[in-house]
Write a protein that holds these residues in place. Structure first.
Motif, PDB file in Angstrom:
ATOM      1  N   TYR A 173       5.667  -1.969 -12.759  1.00  0.00           N
ATOM      2  CA  TYR A 173       5.757  -0.759 -11.940  1.00  0.00           C
ATOM      3  C   TYR A 173       5.307   0.442 -12.765  1.00  0.00           C
ATOM      4  CZ  TYR A 173       7.859   3.172  -9.427  1.00  0.00           C
ATOM      5  OH  TYR A 173       8.058   4.353  -8.772  1.00  0.00           O
ATOM      6  N   GLU A 207      -6.915 -10.405 -10.399  1.00  0.00           N
ATOM      7  CA  GLU A 207      -6.127 -11.607 -10.108  1.00  0.00           C
ATOM      8  C   GLU A 207      -6.451 -12.718 -11.108  1.00  0.00           C
ATOM      9  OE1 GLU A 207      -3.967 -12.943  -7.768  1.00  0.00           O
ATOM     10  OE2 GLU A 207      -3.479 -11.009  -6.860  1.00  0.00           O
ATOM     11  N   GLY A 220      -2.504  -4.640 -11.757  1.00  0.00           N
ATOM     12  CA  GLY A 220      -2.809  -4.991 -10.383  1.00  0.00           C
ATOM     13  C   GLY A 220      -4.247  -4.836  -9.989  1.00  0.00           C
ATOM     14  N   THR A 221      -5.152  -4.733 -10.959  1.00  0.00           N
ATOM     15  CA  THR A 221      -6.581  -4.566 -10.643  1.00  0.00           C
ATOM     16  C   THR A 221      -7.363  -5.858 -10.814  1.00  0.00           C
ATOM     17  OG1 THR A 221      -7.036  -3.837 -12.911  1.00  0.00           O
ATOM     18  CG2 THR A 221      -6.524  -2.137 -11.282  1.00  0.00           C
ATOM     19  N   ILE A 223       0.001   1.870 -10.254  1.00  0.00           N
ATOM     20  CA  ILE A 223      -0.056   0.496  -9.755  1.00  0.00           C
ATOM     21  C   ILE A 223       0.238   0.492  -8.262  1.00  0.00           C
ATOM     22  CG2 ILE A 223       0.951  -1.813  -9.896  1.00  0.00           C
ATOM     23  CD1 ILE A 223       1.647  -1.292 -12.795  1.00  0.00           C
ATOM     24  N   GLU A 224      -0.690  -0.060  -7.473  1.00  0.00           N
ATOM     25  CA  GLU A 224      -0.500  -0.172  -6.033  1.00  0.00           C
ATOM     26  C   GLU A 224       0.420  -1.358  -5.731  1.00  0.00           C
ATOM     27  OE1 GLU A 224      -1.551   1.736  -3.545  1.00  0.00           O
ATOM     28  OE2 GLU A 224      -2.441   3.146  -4.976  1.00  0.00           O
ATOM     29  N   PRO A 225       1.413  -1.182  -4.867  1.00  0.00           N
ATOM     30  CA  PRO A 225       2.308  -2.295  -4.520  1.00  0.00           C
ATOM     31  C   PRO A 225       1.530  -3.480  -3.969  1.00  0.00           C
ATOM     32  CG  PRO A 225       3.179  -0.220  -3.701  1.00  0.00           C
ATOM     33  CD  PRO A 225       1.789   0.069  -4.185  1.00  0.00           C
ATOM     34  N   GLN A 226       1.773  -4.655  -4.497  1.00  0.00           N
ATOM     35  CA  GLN A 226       1.059  -5.863  -4.089  1.00  0.00           C
ATOM     36  C   GLN A 226       1.749  -7.077  -4.692  1.00  0.00           C
ATOM     37  OE1 GLN A 226      -2.749  -6.295  -6.630  1.00  0.00           O
ATOM     38  NE2 GLN A 226      -2.159  -4.130  -6.859  1.00  0.00           N
ATOM     39  N   LYS A 227       1.381  -8.243  -4.208  1.00  0.00           N
ATOM     40  CA  LYS A 227       1.852  -9.503  -4.766  1.00  0.00           C
ATOM     41  C   LYS A 227       0.686 -10.186  -5.457  1.00  0.00           C
ATOM     42  CE  LYS A 227       3.757 -14.022  -3.491  1.00  0.00           C
ATOM     43  NZ  LYS A 227       4.223 -14.891  -2.374  1.00  0.00           N
ATOM     44  N   SER A 228       0.914 -10.713  -6.637  1.00  0.00           N
ATOM     45  CA  SER A 228      -0.151 -11.355  -7.400  1.00  0.00           C
ATOM     46  C   SER A 228       0.201 -12.813  -7.659  1.00  0.00           C
ATOM     47  CB  SER A 228      -0.360 -10.639  -8.742  1.00  0.00           C
ATOM     48  OG  SER A 228      -1.284 -11.347  -9.542  1.00  0.00           O
ATOM     49  N   ASP A 229      -0.797 -13.676  -7.543  1.00  0.00           N
ATOM     50  CA  ASP A 229      -0.630 -15.093  -7.858  1.00  0.00           C
ATOM     51  C   ASP A 229      -1.210 -15.432  -9.228  1.00  0.00           C
ATOM     52  OD1 ASP A 229       0.664 -15.852  -5.482  1.00  0.00           O
ATOM     53  OD2 ASP A 229      -1.247 -15.904  -4.405  1.00  0.00           O
TER      54      ASP A 229
END
Length: 351
Positions: free
Chosen positions: A210, A258, A255-256, A215-221
Motif C-alpha cells: 500500500y 504481473e 502494481g505496474t 499504488i492503484e488498488p488491484q489483485k495480483s497473481d
C-alpha cells in the motif's frame, strides 16, 4: 521479544538487554529441565488461567503455561494483555522521531499467535473467542498505525508491506475455543493444509502493498517471495546489496507488472517443495500425513505429488502418475536449485 510469546523468557529486550530487569533478580532459562521449586503448567493446573493443549506446559507466567523453564526476572515480565498496545506505541514513537528522514521499520504484531490474549477492550468483539478477538485487535493496531503516519504527514511518502509468516492454524497449543467456535467458516479460504504444511494453505500467505497515491488498488497473481523484499527495496532506494536469493520485483510491489518469479523453493518445517509457474511438486517425505495435534495435513507422502494450481488450487488431484513428463522436469529443476543442501535430493528418483 526474546522469542515468541508462548516461550520463555517472557520479557522485552532493548539493545540486547532485558528491559526493567532487577540486577538482584537475574533470569535463568532452560529448555531441558525445570528449576527446583518452580511451578509448571503440567504439575500445577490450579495456577492456570489458560489451559494448555499440547507442548505448552512448562513455566507459568501470568497464569499462562509456556514452552521452556524460567526463573527470576519478576519485575521484567511483560503483561500479555497489554502487549499489542506496547508494540503499537513503540512503532508510533519510532515514526514520530524519524519522520523527517528516510527509515525502515519492521513492525511485527504478535497477534494472532498463541497465547491469544486480547486486551479487555476487545474481549467479546467476535463470536470466535480469543482468536477472533485478537484478529480484531490486530486490525485496530494497523488502523491506529496508519493514522499515525497520516497525522505525521508521511502516509503519502511511505510504502507499506503487510504479510504473514505462515498459513492459518486454529488450536496451536492452548484451549481457547478456536476449533469449537469456527463453525462453517473456512479459515484456509479453500486451500489445503495450514501452518506447518507444504500444501498451499501453509506456504501461500497474505501479502499486501500500500502506498497512498502511488499504488492503484488491484489483485495480483504474480508469484513473489518475502525474500524479494530486500532486492526490491534496494532498487527503490537506489542501494546496492549483495544477495543470491532475493529477486528485484519492485514493479510487482508497485502494481505496474504481473511478471513475478517463474520458480520458487517452498519450505515448511525444514521440508522443501518446488513451484514452477503454476506447477507445484512435493517430493516424498517420511512422517505422518496429518499433524494430529493441530489437525493439519503436512504434505508428507511416500509418493511424489504434482499439482496444477491454475486449475486445482485446492490440490485435490495428484497428477504425478498421469503427467510423468512434467514431473521429471520438475524434479530435475528442483535438484539443480537445491543441490547438495538437502541430503535427500540425490535419492529422488521416479519409481
Amino acid at each position: 521479544m526474546a522469542a515468541t510469546q508462548d516461550r520463555v523468557p517472557t520479557v522485552y529486550l532493548k539493545n540486547g538487554l532485558v528491559e526493567g530487569l532487577d540486577p538482584n533478580d537475574p533470569i535463568e532459562i532452560s529448555y531441558q529441565k525445570n528449576f527446583e521449586g518452580e511451578p509448571t503448567g503440567k504439575d500445577n493446573p490450579e495456577l492456570l488461567t489458560m489451559k494448555w493443549h499440547h507442548g505448552h506446559n512448562n513455566s507459568i507466567v501470568n497464569g499462562i503455561p509456556r514452552i521452556g523453564f524460567m526463573k527470576g526476572g519478576e519485575k521484567a515480565k511483560w503483561s500479555d494483555v497489554d502487549m499489542a498496545d506496547h508494540f503499537l506505541e513503540k512503532a508510533q514513537d519510532y515514526v514520530k522521531k524519524h519522520k523527517s528522514v528516510s527509515f525502515f521499520l519492521y513492525y511485527a504484531l504478535q497477534q494472532p499467535h498463541v497465547p491469544r490474549t486480547p486486551n479487555s477492550r476487545f474481549v467479546g468483539e467476535t463470536d470466535l473467542g480469543p482468536r477472533g478477538d485478537v484478529i480484531v485487535e490486530a486490525d485496530w493496531c494497523i488502523g491506529e498505525f496508519l493514522k499515525t503516519l497520516e497525522d505525521e504527514g508521511i502516509l503519502e511518502n511511505t510504502l507499506i508491506i503487510f504479510s504473514s509468516d505462515n498459513g492459518p492454524v486454529l488450536n496451536d497449543g492452548y484451549y481457547d475455543d478456536a476449533v469449537e467456535r469456527i463453525g462453517n467458516h473456512d479459515q484456509n479460504g479453500g486451500l489445503r493444509g495450514g501452518k506447518y504444511s507444504l500444501f498451499e494453505a501453509g506456504t501461500r500467505v497474505p501479502f499486501i502493498t500500500y502506498w497512498k497515491g502511488q499504488i492503484e488498488p488491484q489483485k495480483s497473481d504474480a508469484l513473489i517471495s518475502q525474500l524479494d523484499i530486500l532486492a526490491s527495496l534496494a532498487e527503490l532506494t537506489e542501494t546496492e546489496v549483495e544477495t543470491r536469493d532475493s529477486k528485484e520485483l519492485l514493479d510487482v510491489l508497485m502494481g505496474t507488472s504481473e511478471k513475478g518469479r517463474e520458480e520458487l523453493v517452498l519450505e515448511a518445517s525444514t521440508r522443501t517443495a518446488f513451484r514452477k509457474d503454476n506447477w507445484l511438486m512435493i517430493p516424498p517425505y517420511k512422517g505422518p500425513a496429518v499433524a494430529e495435534q493441530v489437525n493439519i495435513e503436512l504434505g508428507n507422502s511416500s509418493e511424489f505429488q504434482l499439482y496444477d494450481l491454475s486449475s486445482d488450487i485446492s490440490q485435490k488431484q495428484n497428477l504425478a502418475g498421469s503427467n510423468p513428463d512434467q514431473l521429471v522436469k520438475m524434479i530435475e529443476q528442483y535438484k539443480n536449485i537445491v543441490g547438495d543442501m538437502n541430503s535427500d535430493v540425490e535419492a529422488l528418483e521416479l519409481k
